[in-house]
Design a protein around this motif. Structure first.
Motif, short mmCIF file in Angstrom:
data_model
loop_
_atom_site.label_atom_id
_atom_site.label_comp_id
_atom_site.label_asym_id
_atom_site.label_seq_id
_atom_site.Cartn_x
_atom_site.Cartn_y
_atom_site.Cartn_z
N VAL A 54 17.03 25.43 -2.18
CA VAL A 54 16.66 24.19 -2.85
C VAL A 54 15.31 23.70 -2.35
O VAL A 54 14.96 23.82 -1.17
CB VAL A 54 17.75 23.12 -2.64
CG1 VAL A 54 17.84 22.70 -1.17
CG2 VAL A 54 17.51 21.91 -3.53
N ASP A 55 14.49 23.20 -3.28
CA ASP A 55 13.19 22.60 -2.98
C ASP A 55 12.17 23.63 -2.48
O ASP A 55 11.21 23.27 -1.81
CB ASP A 55 13.33 21.47 -1.96
CG ASP A 55 12.13 20.51 -2.02
OD1 ASP A 55 11.57 20.35 -3.12
OD2 ASP A 55 11.76 19.96 -0.97
N ASP A 56 12.38 24.90 -2.84
CA ASP A 56 11.37 25.90 -2.51
C ASP A 56 10.23 25.94 -3.52
O ASP A 56 9.25 26.65 -3.32
CB ASP A 56 12.01 27.30 -2.43
CG ASP A 56 12.66 27.56 -1.07
OD1 ASP A 56 12.42 26.78 -0.15
OD2 ASP A 56 13.42 28.54 -0.97
N GLY A 57 10.39 25.19 -4.62
CA GLY A 57 9.30 25.07 -5.58
C GLY A 57 9.44 25.93 -6.82
O GLY A 57 8.45 26.24 -7.48
N LYS A 58 10.68 26.29 -7.18
CA LYS A 58 10.89 27.16 -8.34
C LYS A 58 10.45 26.49 -9.64
O LYS A 58 9.73 27.07 -10.43
CB LYS A 58 12.37 27.56 -8.41
CG LYS A 58 12.84 28.33 -7.19
CD LYS A 58 14.32 28.65 -7.24
CE LYS A 58 15.19 27.41 -7.20
NZ LYS A 58 15.04 26.67 -5.94
N SER A 59 10.93 25.27 -9.86
CA SER A 59 10.58 24.58 -11.10
C SER A 59 9.08 24.29 -11.17
O SER A 59 8.47 24.36 -12.24
CB SER A 59 11.38 23.27 -11.21
OG SER A 59 12.76 23.52 -11.25
N THR A 60 8.48 23.96 -10.04
CA THR A 60 7.04 23.71 -10.01
C THR A 60 6.27 24.97 -10.40
O THR A 60 5.30 24.92 -11.17
CB THR A 60 6.60 23.25 -8.60
OG1 THR A 60 7.26 22.02 -8.30
CG2 THR A 60 5.09 23.05 -8.54
N LEU A 61 6.72 26.11 -9.90
CA LEU A 61 6.05 27.36 -10.23
C LEU A 61 6.12 27.65 -11.73
O LEU A 61 5.11 28.00 -12.36
CB LEU A 61 6.68 28.51 -9.45
CG LEU A 61 6.20 29.92 -9.82
CD1 LEU A 61 4.71 30.06 -9.56
CD2 LEU A 61 6.98 30.98 -9.07
N ILE A 62 7.29 27.49 -12.32
CA ILE A 62 7.43 27.76 -13.75
C ILE A 62 6.61 26.76 -14.55
O ILE A 62 5.96 27.12 -15.54
CB ILE A 62 8.91 27.72 -14.17
CG1 ILE A 62 9.68 28.84 -13.47
CG2 ILE A 62 9.06 27.87 -15.68
CD1 ILE A 62 11.16 28.85 -13.74
N GLY A 63 6.64 25.50 -14.14
CA GLY A 63 5.80 24.50 -14.81
C GLY A 63 4.34 24.88 -14.77
O GLY A 63 3.59 24.74 -15.75
#
Length: 645
Positions: free
Chosen positions: A46-55
């Motif tokens: 959690v909070d490793d930045g997965k959604s940020t990367l895809i965004g």
């Protein structure tokens, strides 16, 4: 990247760059259609930045409308992003609960494309309780991007997700060490994390992976090399995704298999078998074998909506017409005649448990593999895997997110291949029969030798002959209810009346069976399930002998009562619910069991600290508060004799 905005919902292209002039559009679209597709997942803690990367990937590939961008900028300010910076995670974390908690809960699928390739990416949740969602996303992926927060290094979920990706068969792994901007782009930090992960990867069988230092928030090494990491000379993330080899040639080279999804018979002149070609190639004239029956024939036509084909290959949907009228239905597998897959009914498999309720050994679940659904029971695990130490630990069941190896048995032969050879005929899911919830994902290893050595022995005297000799129709009267409800009393009265009428009967009482056949069983849920399974098997043998069988078991779980119903021949099982309220049963307390349970001297007692699931649609319901045992018995006998007449 292409300046064409295509939303995951299938919206039309929003705009094209000035470089695309009108006469080039057709050629461009033709090139776009011929691009290969890469399906990949992002996973990690959690909070490793997965959604940020895809965004960031969506933003850099111009997959955002102007109004979406304006809304994104406004939302970024609301969540506290400073200055002109954009919180790219908001593009993906669409659920309100996710935005409020700052985590991903569901699997979010997004589409984007570059000049070289099209992509479908699944953003998988990082919290341990949502591992089931991650397994869903990984099941169709060609590649996994495993993110690690550079400040935290390799964590438990990193190991869990890596293990699951390898287990599911993803062989292309990218280790994206994210948030390098928060550690000053320190090469030593990156190298230490890669060494740590490499040691773990080797221990679970991951032979190769590509490590990339990135910052999803700042954009370092996402679409182009970053000047902040001059010490890194490898590809950017997008460059690697564009060029990684995902050729499906291996499936095309393997023997032909096609699970039948639908028997296509629009009229009397046409009969075909439709499905997805799992592996191999099929052509008109090829000799095929239908499994599990083993019947053979020859392919005469390969039919599609666009006309007949000269061949169908792995990944194509097709309808096959055969030269012979062979028996073939949904769930069967059409395969090359001289290299067919196996069929068996007992297996060893790896299970990933996805349900909040633990696995119940002996309980029947639906097992769905390809287009086939069968009933399956699971034995206690041989072991569970500790994803941190990779130790094999003893366990009696599987809890949520547990990974274990167990043996299972199906009620019908299953056409399969080991998961390592083919995912379509080796991967399955387990479904709870009552709730219809998917409770586990599984990978078949091999069939058990005993399944190949045990065969059904035909006998000359049939169950119909046994029944005719006794001049009666076999029946299984299944009395269920709380302890003290009156099951045994009523069943005994029914048998006495039937015996007086010259009927051949046998009464299986729950207490009596535990003195012999089931003396080794306790009263845990698993033991209760096995208690009913054994009783059901014995009752079936007795009905095969032509008897009218009566049973008096609490049988507290609907799933097991349904299991016994499915063992019986159609119309032979009668569920009789002796509906006595708990208060009344406890007031009677003939055996003193409720008193012991209330005093804590008797654990797992139904109605006190173990549940009773009342029948929803029993054939007969008896309310003992208004109907005497004698009257109830007479009603049952009258109904049965009326049927037998």
């Amino acid at each position: 990247m292409d300046q064409i905005n295509v939303q995951s919902g299938g919206a039309e292209a929003a705009y094209v760059t000035d470089a695309l002039i009108a006469e080039d559009i057709d050629a461009y679209l033709d090139t776009h259609q011929r691009k290969t597709m890469l399906r990949f997942i992002t996973c990690g803690s959690v909070d490793d930045g997965k959604s940020t990367l895809i965004g960031r990937l969506l933003y850099d590939s111009k997959m955002i409308f102007e109004d979406q961008l304006a809304l994104l900028q406004a939302d970024s300010k609301k969540v506290g992003t400073q200055g002109a910076e954009i919180d790219f995670a908001l593009l993906v974390d669409g659920l309100a609960a996710e935005r409020e908690q700052g985590i991903t809960i569901d699997v979010a699928y997004r589409f984007f494309n570059t000049e070289k390739r099209k992509f479908i990416v699944a953003d998988c949740p990082g919290h341990e309780q949502y591992t089931r969602n991650m397994v869903t996303g990984a099941s169709t992926a060609d590649l996994a991007v495993i993110l690690i927060d550079a400040r935290k290094g390799v964590l438990v979920q990193t190991r869990r997700h890596s293990y699951l990706c390898h287990l599911i068969g993803i062989r292309n792994i990218v280790l994206a060490v994210n948030k390098m901007d928060l550690v000053g782009y320190d090469a030593a930090v990156f190298d230490a994390i890669v060494r740590d992960y490499a040691a773990f990867a080797r221990s679970i069988g991951i032979e190769d992976f590509t490590a990339i230092p990135i910052s999803g928030f700042k954009g370092d090494n996402i679409t182009a090399p970053s000047s902040n990491t001059p010490w890194y000379t490898g590809p950017s993330l997008v460059e690697h995704l564009e060029t990684v080899d995902i050729a499906a040639s291996a499936d095309a080279e393997r023997p032909f298999r096609m699970p039948v999804q639908w028997v296509n018979r629009p009229d009397l002149d046409f009969r075909g078998f439709s499905g997805l070609v799992a592996t191999g190639t099929v052509r008109p004239g090829d000799a095929i074998r239908v499994l599990p029956s083993g019947k053979t024939s020859t392919v005469t036509r390969i039919v599609t909506l666009d006309g007949d084909l000269d061949q169908a290959v792995a990944g194509q949907y097709a309808t096959l017409c055969l030269a012979d009228e062979v028996d073939c239905s949904r769930g069967d597998v059409i395969a090359t005649a001289d290299q067919p897959p196996q069929a068996a009914d007992q297996f060893e498999a790896t299970l990933v448990w996805l349900d909040d309720e633990p696995m119940l050994p002996g309980r029947a679940y639906w097992l769905k593999l390809a287009t086939k659904t069968v009933s399956a029971t699971i034995q206690p695990p041989k072991y569970v895997v500790d994803v941190n130490s990779l130790e094999h630990l003893a366990a009696k069941t599987l809890e949520l997110n547990a990974i274990g190896v167990a043996e299972l048995a199906t009620d019908k032969p299953l056409v399969f291949e080991p998961y390592a050879q083919g995912h379509m005929l080796g991967g399955f899911v387990l479904i709870d029969k009552i709730t219809n919830a998917t409770v586990a994902a599984g990978m078949l290893h091999f069939s058990l030798r005993r399944a190949q050595n045990v065969h059904w022995q035909s006998v000359d005297v049939s169950r119909e002959a046994h029944a005719a000799l006794k001049n009666q129709q076999p029946r299984l009267l299944w009395f269920t209810g709380l302890s003290g409800s009156g099951k045994s009393t009523i069943a005994n009265l029914v048998e006495k009346q039937l015996h007086a009428l010259g009927k051949h009967t046998f009464l299986l009482d729950g207490d009596n069976v535990r003195h012999g056949l089931n003396k080794d069983l306790g009263f845990t849920e698993a033991d209760r399930i096995e208690n009913i399974r054994r009783a059901g098997e014995v009752a079936k043998l007795m009905t095969d002998a032509g008897l009218i069988v009566l049973t008096a078991f609490i049988s507290p779980f609907r799933a097991e009562r349904e299991m016994v119903r499915n063992m019986a021949n159609a119309g032979e099982f009668l569920e009789i619910f002796v509906d006595t309220p708990l208060e009344e049963a406890e007031r009677r307390d003939v055996k003193g069991l409720y008193r012991k349970a209330r005093a804590g001297q008797l654990k797992n007692f139904t109605g006190i600290d173990s549940p009773y699931e009342a029948p929803e649609n029993p054939e007969i319901r008896i309310d003992t508060t208004v109907e005497s045992p004698e009257a109830a018995a007479q009603r049952i006998v009258s109904l049965l004799i009326g049927e037998q007449a």
